[in-house]
Motif scaffolding. Structure first.
Motif, mmCIF file in Angstrom:
data_model
loop_
_atom_site.group_PDB
_atom_site.id
_atom_site.type_symbol
_atom_site.label_atom_id
_atom_site.label_comp_id
_atom_site.label_asym_id
_atom_site.label_seq_id
_atom_site.Cartn_x
_atom_site.Cartn_y
_atom_site.Cartn_z
ATOM 1 N N GLU A 4 41.798 39.010 41.155
ATOM 2 C CA GLU A 4 40.471 39.494 41.539
ATOM 3 C C GLU A 4 39.544 38.357 41.972
ATOM 4 O OE1 GLU A 4 39.368 42.639 41.705
ATOM 5 O OE2 GLU A 4 41.292 43.464 41.068
ATOM 6 N N GLY A 5 39.984 37.122 41.757
ATOM 7 C CA GLY A 5 39.172 35.977 42.142
ATOM 8 C C GLY A 5 38.079 35.623 41.143
ATOM 9 N N TRP A 6 38.207 36.080 39.874
ATOM 10 C CA TRP A 6 37.197 35.762 38.863
ATOM 11 C C TRP A 6 37.323 34.324 38.361
ATOM 12 C CZ3 TRP A 6 37.887 40.590 35.147
ATOM 13 C CH2 TRP A 6 37.627 41.773 35.886
ATOM 14 N N ILE A 7 38.537 33.792 38.427
ATOM 15 C CA ILE A 7 38.817 32.461 37.880
ATOM 16 C C ILE A 7 39.976 31.863 38.687
ATOM 17 C CG2 ILE A 7 40.366 33.471 36.096
ATOM 18 C CD1 ILE A 7 39.166 31.245 34.190
ATOM 19 N N PRO A 8 39.980 30.505 38.893
ATOM 20 C CA PRO A 8 41.036 29.918 39.736
ATOM 21 C C PRO A 8 42.443 30.079 39.146
ATOM 22 C CG PRO A 8 39.248 28.354 39.381
ATOM 23 C CD PRO A 8 38.980 29.520 38.488
ATOM 24 N N TYR A 9 43.412 30.026 40.036
ATOM 25 C CA TYR A 9 44.828 30.181 39.682
ATOM 26 C C TYR A 9 45.287 29.181 38.619
ATOM 27 C CZ TYR A 9 49.896 29.877 40.281
ATOM 28 O OH TYR A 9 51.246 29.822 40.052
ATOM 29 N N SER A 10 44.665 27.992 38.608
ATOM 30 C CA SER A 10 45.110 26.967 37.661
ATOM 31 C C SER A 10 44.941 27.412 36.211
ATOM 32 C CB SER A 10 44.365 25.659 37.916
ATOM 33 O OG SER A 10 42.976 25.873 37.830
#
Lengths: 399, 261
Positions: free
Chosen positions: A321-327
């Motif tokens: 959802e793009g709330w927090i980066p993939y890392s």
């Protein structure tokens, strides 16, 4: 080599269809039929009560003689050796010792060696403390920028020269990109992302276990006829076990610049600085999932993490959802973590998430659905509204 | 610029359910799709063609039904498609698959860039891209999140790794594997669908590829699955009781007791 159905004895009971992990068995005209895609895993043969499944194994040429010892690729970055190298040495030590104790080894020594490539590598002697008998150290300014072409060339050369029977590598960004190229050049087998390693000591085979089908099923894979047997292993699958006062040998190897050229060039690198504490290294991780409902609510997770001195993790939906980066993503397609304490808030516990955190020492689950799978693996569960529970926890820990 | 995109048809879900009574897999009614990572590879290939000209050829190694995935690729902008199919290729592991793909790519011959998805969602190995690049002896860059530009025999890309992101320059021909951050794949156009319907998709067999029989399919696969089993969930957990406040007090006490906090 192949699979056959004895149509005389096959009753068309379909028990083979039910067990086939690859879905290639089918009943046609009341008899079992094998479609394309069979890997001869033998699940159907085991399930067949009528001995109607016949698997003919071509006697594979025995593995090349003269391969001995276990190697661990100790990855470094900017001279610092990564933890996964020590983890693999700790497990490699146990595997080497069990091979050493096997009579069929004809008394030949099974050494555990680390190989480390880079520039200005620090603390190479630590590799000995974690179990290595020998360390092959290739330290050269040309290897500073982590060119995979140069690494692959140097590794292939060393492996061809010293002929180890097993090569273990961390399943990091570098490992997963570099090692397939080494395996392809050596024309040997490679198993990705193993979560367990064992040894068939008699046949000197590495038993490589990894999740298949998104982690719903585990598969054990072998490489019978080619050497070395190669596997990548996820970081934090094995514990680090240092020895004190261990002796070993550091062998400096010159890097032959003329032998390999790089077809790629690193122009720039920008570090991902968003994370305050790296989740891979954290003792405590507080993770949020879909139950947070909106991106702003991640602040709650960050606040709890702050008061606990923890890192912030996430399941897959918030990342998608793009709330927090993939890392920050923990799971089969994200990072594998093994903290002392993992607190899952609003995470239902899909198989894909569990694959990345289920070896944590203590798991706390906070979720309003008492039937969420996360409770099946949680050490402590709180069934409740995370928007009430988490703020209350923050207050209590602050006070 | 001539681009080759490798794609694989995979089951549309990784949610393979297990029958708890018989401990076996239930996979009825799962439809096949283009591996999602390969859909990004295809989209990037089509975008590069739109930017620099040339053509996009998609190849897929698989059973006859994989033709459906290739047809879909044409509806999404690919110019040509080739199915790499032969019973001799069945049961291939990553090494045998990479060898077979590399033979097909060599047969196509005239190419500047090969694009693959980072990994498949069924196998999850991420090995076929790098192994194929090595067999072709061409430049390789993994985890590509952006193609900056292509010029004068070089390609400049951004790459996502654990520690951050890199900008890399590689010589062409090259093989790159892409991550989902690279683009948002388009939907098929009406024209594309019409083209897909009438497209002729040849099948290249072992004979056409002149593959070494010892290096394809099961025979050419050094690795073999010997056992398949369900993961064990042995943890016996405790669901805390009482009011929310009592539960939290009890949790904090337990965590402090085990020196976890």
């Amino acid at each position: 080599m192949g699979i056959k159905i004895n149509i005389e004895t096959c009753t068309g009971c379909a028990s083979c269809v039910a067990v086939c992990p690859f879905g290639v068995m089918e009943i046609k005209d009341d008899k079992a039929y094998v479609n394309v895609g069979c890997t001869l895993c033998g699940a159907c043969k085991e399930a067949c009560a009528f001995e109607a499944v016949i698997i003919e194994e071509e006697a594979k040429a025995p593995a090349a003689e003269g391969h001995r010892g276990i190697w661990v690729f100790a990855e470094q970055r900017e001279g610092e050796i990564k933890s996964v190298g020590y983890e693999l040495l700790s497990r490699g030590r146990e595997l080497a010792d069990s091979l050493q104790a096997e009579p069929s080894g004809r008394g030949l020594k099974t050494e555990l060696c680390a190989v480390c490539l880079g520039n200005n590598i620090k603390n190479a002697e630590q590799l000995i403390a974690y179990g290595a008998d020998k360390v092959f150290l290739v330290d050269d300014p040309a290897l500073g920028s982590q060119s995979e072409d140069l690494y692959a060339g140097a590794l292939v050369k060393l492996i061809q020269e010293h002929k180890p029977e097993i090569v273990l590598v961390g399943a990091t960004s570098l490992g997963r990109s570099l090692i397939p190229r080494v395996a392809a050049t050596l024309q040997t087998g490679l198993t990705a992302d193993c979560t367990d390693l064992a040894i068939d000591t008699e046949k000197r085979l590495l038993l490589q276990t990894r999740p298949a089908f998104g982690g719903n099923i585990m598969a054990t894979i072998i490489c019978e006829a080619k050497r070395p047997q190669m596997a990548t292993v996820r970081p934090r699958v094995f514990a680090k076990k240092p020895f004190s006062g261990r002796q070993g040998q550091i062998i400096k190897v010159d890097f032959d610049k003329a032998a390999v050229t790089s077809k790629t060039r690193l122009l720039s690198f920008v570090a991902d600085l968003k994370e305050k504490i790296k989740i891979e290294d954290a003792d405590i991780i507080v993770s949020g999932g879909r139950g947070l409902e909106k991106p702003e609510n991640f602040k709650l997770i960050e606040e709890l993490a702050r008061v606990m001195g923890a890192a912030v993790g996430s399941s897959r939906p918030p990342v998608d959802e793009g709330w927090i980066p993939y890392s920050h993503q923990v799971g089969q397609t994200g990072k594998t973590v093994r903290p002392k304490l993992y607190i899952a808030c609003g995470i239902s516990g899909s198989v894909q998430h569990l694959a990345g955190m289920q070896t944590s020492e203590c798991i706390v689950a906070i979720n309003n659905d008492p039937n969420a799978p996360i409770f099946e693996i949680a050490t402590y569960g709180i069934v409740g509204d995370l928007f009430k529970v988490v703020p209350m926890m923050i207050d209590k820990l602050k006070g | 610029m001539n681009i080759i995109v490798c794609l694989k048809q995979v089951p549309g879900t990784t949610k393979v359910n297990i029958n708890p009574e018989t401990n076996t897999l239930m996979r009825q009614g799962i439809e096949n799709i283009i591996n999602p990572f390969d859909a990004y590879a295809l989209e990037e290939g089509v975008r590069l063609k739109e930017r620099y000209g040339g053509k996009v050829t998609v190849i897929s190694m698989g059973p006859p039904q994989a033709e459906a995935a290739l047809r879909e690729a044409i509806s999404l902008g690919a110019d040509e498609a080739i199915l790499i199919g032969d019973r001799a290729f069945a049961g291939a592991d990553t090494l045998a698959t990479s060898y077979t793909l590399s033979r097909a790519i060599k047969k196509i011959k005239d190419f500047d860039l090969v694009i693959c998805g980072r990994q498949t969602i069924d196998g999850d190995t991420a090995q076929v891209g790098p192994e194929t690049a090595e067999m072709l002896r061409i430049a390789f860059v993994s985890y590509v999140s952006k193609v900056e530009e292509v010029k004068e025999g070089l390609i400049q890309v951004h790459r996502l790794i654990e520690e951050g992101h890199e900008t890399i320059e590689a010589t062409l021909p090259a093989l790159i594997t892409v991550v989902k951050e690279i683009n948002v794949p388009r939907l098929p156009s009406l024209r594309g669908k019409a083209k897909a319907k009438s497209a002729v998709i040849p099948t290249w067999t072992a004979q056409e590829l002149e593959t070494d029989p010892a290096r394809v399919g099961l025979t050419g696969s050094p690795t073999r699955v010997v056992k398949i089993f369900s993961p064990q969930r042995t943890r016996t957990g405790e669901v805390l009781q009482g009011s929310p406040e009592e539960q939290i007090d009890s949790l904090i006490k337990k965590l402090r007791g085990s020196q976890l906090i």
